[in-house]
Design an enzyme around this catalytic site. Structure first.
Site, PDB file in Angstrom:
ATOM      1  N   GLY A 197      37.081  31.331  37.229  1.00 16.35           N
ATOM      2  CA  GLY A 197      37.170  32.643  37.888  1.00 16.35           C
ATOM      3  C   GLY A 197      35.773  33.169  38.155  1.00 16.35           C
ATOM      4  O   GLY A 197      35.433  34.302  37.809  1.00 16.35           O
TER       5      GLY A 197
ATOM      6  N   GLY B  12      33.991  39.878  40.338  1.00 20.04           N
ATOM      7  CA  GLY B  12      34.225  40.651  39.123  1.00 20.04           C
ATOM      8  C   GLY B  12      33.460  40.151  37.908  1.00 20.04           C
ATOM      9  O   GLY B  12      32.274  39.799  37.977  1.00 20.04           O
TER      10      GLY B  12
ATOM     11  N   PHE C  15      39.300  30.511  43.413  1.00 20.96           N
ATOM     12  CA  PHE C  15      40.382  30.258  44.374  1.00 20.96           C
ATOM     13  C   PHE C  15      40.134  31.186  45.553  1.00 20.96           C
ATOM     14  O   PHE C  15      40.617  32.318  45.568  1.00 20.96           O
ATOM     15  CB  PHE C  15      41.713  30.569  43.695  1.00 20.96           C
ATOM     16  CG  PHE C  15      42.885  29.845  44.279  1.00 20.96           C
ATOM     17  CD1 PHE C  15      42.723  28.736  45.094  1.00 20.96           C
ATOM     18  CD2 PHE C  15      44.175  30.252  43.984  1.00 20.96           C
ATOM     19  CE1 PHE C  15      43.819  28.060  45.623  1.00 20.96           C
ATOM     20  CE2 PHE C  15      45.283  29.591  44.505  1.00 20.96           C
ATOM     21  CZ  PHE C  15      45.097  28.495  45.317  1.00 20.96           C
TER      22      PHE C  15
ATOM     23  N   ASP D 178      43.101  25.532  42.535  1.00 14.72           N
ATOM     24  CA  ASP D 178      43.944  26.188  41.535  1.00 14.72           C
ATOM     25  C   ASP D 178      43.559  25.782  40.105  1.00 14.72           C
ATOM     26  O   ASP D 178      43.843  24.660  39.672  1.00 14.72           O
ATOM     27  CB  ASP D 178      45.413  25.829  41.817  1.00 14.72           C
ATOM     28  CG  ASP D 178      46.342  26.534  40.857  1.00 14.72           C
ATOM     29  OD1 ASP D 178      45.873  27.416  40.099  1.00 14.72           O
ATOM     30  OD2 ASP D 178      47.547  26.198  40.853  1.00 14.72           O
TER      31      ASP D 178
ATOM     32  N   LEU E  30      40.037  34.418  34.746  1.00 15.47           N
ATOM     33  CA  LEU E  30      40.988  34.355  35.866  1.00 15.47           C
ATOM     34  C   LEU E  30      41.822  35.633  35.901  1.00 15.47           C
ATOM     35  O   LEU E  30      42.203  36.156  34.859  1.00 15.47           O
ATOM     36  CB  LEU E  30      41.934  33.166  35.702  1.00 15.47           C
ATOM     37  CG  LEU E  30      41.308  31.775  35.669  1.00 15.47           C
ATOM     38  CD1 LEU E  30      42.383  30.729  35.427  1.00 15.47           C
ATOM     39  CD2 LEU E  30      40.578  31.485  36.970  1.00 15.47           C
TER      40      LEU E  30
ATOM     41  N   TYR F  39      41.393  43.863  28.597  1.00 18.20           N
ATOM     42  CA  TYR F  39      41.220  45.308  28.653  1.00 18.20           C
ATOM     43  C   TYR F  39      42.205  45.914  27.666  1.00 18.20           C
ATOM     44  O   TYR F  39      43.385  45.570  27.686  1.00 18.20           O
ATOM     45  CB  TYR F  39      41.478  45.837  30.072  1.00 18.20           C
ATOM     46  CG  TYR F  39      41.352  47.347  30.141  1.00 18.20           C
ATOM     47  CD1 TYR F  39      40.114  47.945  29.986  1.00 18.20           C
ATOM     48  CD2 TYR F  39      42.469  48.153  30.313  1.00 18.20           C
ATOM     49  CE1 TYR F  39      39.987  49.322  30.000  1.00 18.20           C
ATOM     50  CE2 TYR F  39      42.345  49.533  30.336  1.00 18.20           C
ATOM     51  CZ  TYR F  39      41.097  50.108  30.179  1.00 18.20           C
ATOM     52  OH  TYR F  39      40.973  51.480  30.189  1.00 18.20           O
TER      53      TYR F  39
ATOM     54  N   TYR G 269      49.283  49.707  30.827  1.00 16.94           N
ATOM     55  CA  TYR G 269      48.437  48.537  30.581  1.00 16.94           C
ATOM     56  C   TYR G 269      48.628  48.002  29.151  1.00 16.94           C
ATOM     57  O   TYR G 269      49.351  47.052  28.915  1.00 16.94           O
ATOM     58  CB  TYR G 269      46.959  48.849  30.890  1.00 16.94           C
ATOM     59  CG  TYR G 269      46.191  47.580  31.151  1.00 16.94           C
ATOM     60  CD1 TYR G 269      45.795  47.209  32.436  1.00 16.94           C
ATOM     61  CD2 TYR G 269      45.882  46.708  30.102  1.00 16.94           C
ATOM     62  CE1 TYR G 269      45.129  46.013  32.667  1.00 16.94           C
ATOM     63  CE2 TYR G 269      45.219  45.509  30.334  1.00 16.94           C
ATOM     64  CZ  TYR G 269      44.838  45.179  31.610  1.00 16.94           C
ATOM     65  OH  TYR G 269      44.195  43.994  31.831  1.00 16.94           O
TER      66      TYR G 269
ATOM     67  N   LEU H   3      36.784  48.906  35.274  1.00 22.06           N
ATOM     68  CA  LEU H   3      36.005  49.220  36.472  1.00 22.06           C
ATOM     69  C   LEU H   3      36.642  48.606  37.699  1.00 22.06           C
ATOM     70  O   LEU H   3      37.618  47.879  37.605  1.00 22.06           O
ATOM     71  CB  LEU H   3      34.539  48.822  36.315  1.00 22.06           C
ATOM     72  CG  LEU H   3      34.188  47.524  35.631  1.00 22.06           C
ATOM     73  CD1 LEU H   3      34.456  46.405  36.566  1.00 22.06           C
ATOM     74  CD2 LEU H   3      32.747  47.568  35.226  1.00 22.06           C
TER      75      LEU H   3
HETATM   76  P1  NAD Z   1      38.723  39.474  39.887  1.00 27.73           P
HETATM   77  O1  NAD Z   1      39.949  39.613  40.725  1.00 27.73           O
HETATM   78  O2  NAD Z   1      37.468  40.108  40.366  1.00 27.73           O
HETATM   79  O3  NAD Z   1      38.388  37.909  39.628  1.00 27.73           O
HETATM   80  C1  NAD Z   1      39.366  36.933  39.459  1.00 27.73           C
HETATM   81  C2  NAD Z   1      38.758  35.550  39.576  1.00 27.73           C
HETATM   82  O4  NAD Z   1      39.799  34.584  39.335  1.00 27.73           O
HETATM   83  C3  NAD Z   1      38.186  35.195  40.967  1.00 27.73           C
HETATM   84  O5  NAD Z   1      37.026  34.407  40.811  1.00 27.73           O
HETATM   85  C4  NAD Z   1      39.297  34.349  41.603  1.00 27.73           C
HETATM   86  O6  NAD Z   1      38.846  33.436  42.597  1.00 27.73           O
HETATM   87  C5  NAD Z   1      39.774  33.612  40.372  1.00 27.73           C
HETATM   88  N1  NAD Z   1      41.141  33.067  40.481  1.00 27.73           N
HETATM   89  C6  NAD Z   1      42.304  33.750  40.619  1.00 27.73           C
HETATM   90  N2  NAD Z   1      43.345  32.873  40.636  1.00 27.73           N
HETATM   91  C7  NAD Z   1      42.818  31.640  40.504  1.00 27.73           C
HETATM   92  C8  NAD Z   1      43.365  30.334  40.442  1.00 27.73           C
HETATM   93  N3  NAD Z   1      44.672  30.107  40.505  1.00 27.73           N
HETATM   94  N4  NAD Z   1      42.500  29.293  40.327  1.00 27.73           N
HETATM   95  C9  NAD Z   1      41.159  29.475  40.268  1.00 27.73           C
HETATM   96  N5  NAD Z   1      40.584  30.696  40.286  1.00 27.73           N
HETATM   97  C10 NAD Z   1      41.410  31.758  40.402  1.00 27.73           C
HETATM   98  O7  NAD Z   1      39.140  40.004  38.443  1.00 27.73           O
HETATM   99  P2  NAD Z   1      38.361  40.708  37.241  1.00 27.73           P
HETATM  100  O8  NAD Z   1      38.720  42.142  37.241  1.00 27.73           O
HETATM  101  O9  NAD Z   1      36.956  40.288  37.165  1.00 27.73           O
HETATM  102  O10 NAD Z   1      39.168  40.083  36.015  1.00 27.73           O
HETATM  103  C11 NAD Z   1      38.709  38.988  35.262  1.00 27.73           C
HETATM  104  C12 NAD Z   1      39.221  39.139  33.834  1.00 27.73           C
HETATM  105  O11 NAD Z   1      38.633  40.326  33.269  1.00 27.73           O
HETATM  106  C13 NAD Z   1      40.741  39.312  33.756  1.00 27.73           C
HETATM  107  O12 NAD Z   1      41.221  38.655  32.608  1.00 27.73           O
HETATM  108  C14 NAD Z   1      40.901  40.819  33.581  1.00 27.73           C
HETATM  109  O13 NAD Z   1      42.084  41.177  32.941  1.00 27.73           O
HETATM  110  C15 NAD Z   1      39.673  41.109  32.711  1.00 27.73           C
HETATM  111  N6  NAD Z   1      39.270  42.541  32.683  1.00 27.73           N
HETATM  112  C16 NAD Z   1      39.158  43.284  33.831  1.00 27.73           C
HETATM  113  C17 NAD Z   1      38.820  44.631  33.744  1.00 27.73           C
HETATM  114  C18 NAD Z   1      38.703  45.511  34.969  1.00 27.73           C
HETATM  115  O14 NAD Z   1      38.688  46.735  34.826  1.00 27.73           O
HETATM  116  N7  NAD Z   1      38.561  44.936  36.140  1.00 27.73           N
HETATM  117  C19 NAD Z   1      38.550  45.216  32.482  1.00 27.73           C
HETATM  118  C20 NAD Z   1      38.600  44.422  31.347  1.00 27.73           C
HETATM  119  C21 NAD Z   1      38.984  43.077  31.457  1.00 27.73           C
END
Ligand code: NAD
Length: 392
Positions: free
Chosen positions: A48, A52, A74, A111, A139, A225, A235, A273
């Site tokens: 991933g 993010g 992805f 994937d 991811l 989170y 959540y 965020l």
């Molecule tokens: P995001 O949507 O910015 O990033 C998701 C990533 O996963 C991308 O690189 C995407 O290409 C990849 N991805 C998705 N499906 C895929 C697949 N099938 N195969 C390969 N790659 C795949 O998300 P994010 O907010 O950075 O979240 C990342 C993690 O951080 C998650 O577990 C989320 O729960 C956690 N998180 C997010 C927050 C928030 O506020 N955004 C807070 C705390 C924790």
């Protein structure tokens, strides 16, 4: 092509290659200005890696610690007539900048849940890196196909046990309103855990271990989170929270099964965020607009890159880091402490359609949302004709 944002609901359906490069460069600049600890990774796999928290993890690894990074994402490739996704452009920009500094980078697009991707990654590690000493699991996906049964699971964002009514903000209609969320069925909970729980993380670590490509003492982390009372009904105590609880189970299972190799697995709890994933969650745009207001006033506001820089510097590579009762690394204290939450709760109770823009920092939220797709940067000329093509 002249590329202007096309926003549909909670997503922007296009992206700007130059703006995405600016977004990546700003994160690199931030990391370079910080003093990174001497303890850090050398060879990193980021699952991933393109947007993010995963992209920030890759940038901190490479530009803070000089690590070689192998990423999996992805993303959609651009064509002459259609832009690629932001993650595609971010990855192309990351590769350019890593190459310019002589840093190894390789990215596999496909994937991550599949057996094929696991095989391809192991092959790439064997060819180029030998072994990896850090695996970041970042991811965020609405669905997952089980690679062994072929069954596809879908995640839902619903409360558990009882219906829940709450305030929310519709970014499309600029409307604060109440939504009624029906509770999830047992089957919906199960499917959400299958998608966003720890099963695939464990499968990755097992596959890497069996292939002999994890170093002795390798570290792995998955992001979660946790939040507080305001977000728990949708959540923490809801379907996605159940899936995140399963990450705790997986971390503990990895720690036990890989104890002979001294592999350490942590769930790291990060702050809320704006990312593509969080903007899709009801309530989050309202909650995040309010925490931005409060945390900017407190001087504690952070984005992905600040959070991950802090995680790597202060916790992840410490031999005995401070953990919470579930052995998690906590980077969310500036958001979840009682005093800050009390201020957010006070705003939450007052917020209405009329005062939303005064009480919240929606302007800040929206700007960060645009930045995710490479829009809204002063230094980019959005009337200029640019090629949508980019590659790495
Ligand atoms: P995001 O949507 O910015 O990033 C998701 C990533 O996963 C991308 O690189 C995407 O290409 C990849 N991805 C998705 N499906 C895929 C697949 N099938 N195969 C390969 N790659 C795949 O998300 P994010 O907010 O950075 O979240 C990342 C993690 O951080 C998650 O577990 C989320 O729960 C956690 N998180 C997010 C927050 C928030 O506020 N955004 C807070 C705390 C924790």
């Amino acid at each position: 092509m002249v590329i202007q944002p096309k926003i549909r609901g909670f997503i922007c359906t296009n992206a700007h290659p130059v703006g995405c490069e600016v977004n990546v460069q700003k994160q690199i600049d931030y990391v370079k200005q910080q003093e990174s600890s001497s303890k850090g990774p050398k060879n990193v796999l980021v699952l991933g890696c393109s947007t993010g928290y995963g992209l920030a993890s890759r940038i901190v690894s490479a530009f803070g610690h000089g690590a070689k990074t192998l990423g999996v994402c992805f993303e959609k490739e651009p064509s002459e007539r259609k832009t690629g996704t932001a993650g595609w452009y971010n990855t192309a920009a990351f590769h350019d900048k890593a190459k310019a500094e002589g840093l190894y980078a390789r990215t596999l697009n496909g994937d991550a849940f599949s057996n094929e991707m696991k095989r391809d990654v192991i092959e790439a590690i064997k060819q180029d890196l030998g072994k990896v000493d850090l695996v970041v699991y970042s991811l965020a996906s609405p669905r997952r196909t089980d690679p062994n049964s072929g069954e596809t699971f879908k995640s839902v964002l619903k409360p558990i046990g009882q219906a829940y009514s709450t305030k929310t903000y519709d970014t499309d209609k600029d409307l604060v309103h109440t939504i009624d969320l029906e509770p999830a069925t047992e089957e919906e909970i199960r499917q959400t855990v299958k998608v966003m729980g720890g099963e695939d993380w464990e499968m990755w670590i097992d596959a890497l271990d069996q292939a002999g490509v994890l170093t002795e003492g390798a570290i792995t982390t998955a992001y979660t989170y946790i939040g507080k009372e305001l977000t728990w009904p949708i959540y923490g105590h809801a379907t996605i929270g159940k899936a995140k609880e399963d990450l705790d189970r997986a971390a503990s299972a990895i720690n036990t099964s890989k104890a002979d190799k001294n592999v350490k697995a942590y769930v790291s709890s990060l702050k809320a965020l704006v990312t593509q994933a969080s903007s899709a969650i009801p309530v989050m745009p309202l909650y995040i607009s309010l925490i931005y207001k409060v945390m900017k006033e407190e001087g504690t506001h952070e984005g992905c890159i600040e959070q991950i820089q802090g995680l790597f510097n202060e916790k992840l590579f410490d031999a005995n880091p401070d953990t919470d009762e579930a052995n998690r690394l906590r980077m969310d204290g500036k958001e979840t402490n009682e005093a800050t939450q009390a201020k957010i709760k006070a705003l939450w109770d007052q917020v209405t359609q009329e005062n939303f823009h005064q009480l919240s920092d929606y302007a800040g939220y929206h700007q960060e949302f645009l930045h995710l797709f490479g829009f809204g940067f002063d230094e980019v000329d959005y009337d200029a004709d640019v090629s949508p093509l980019a590659d790495w």
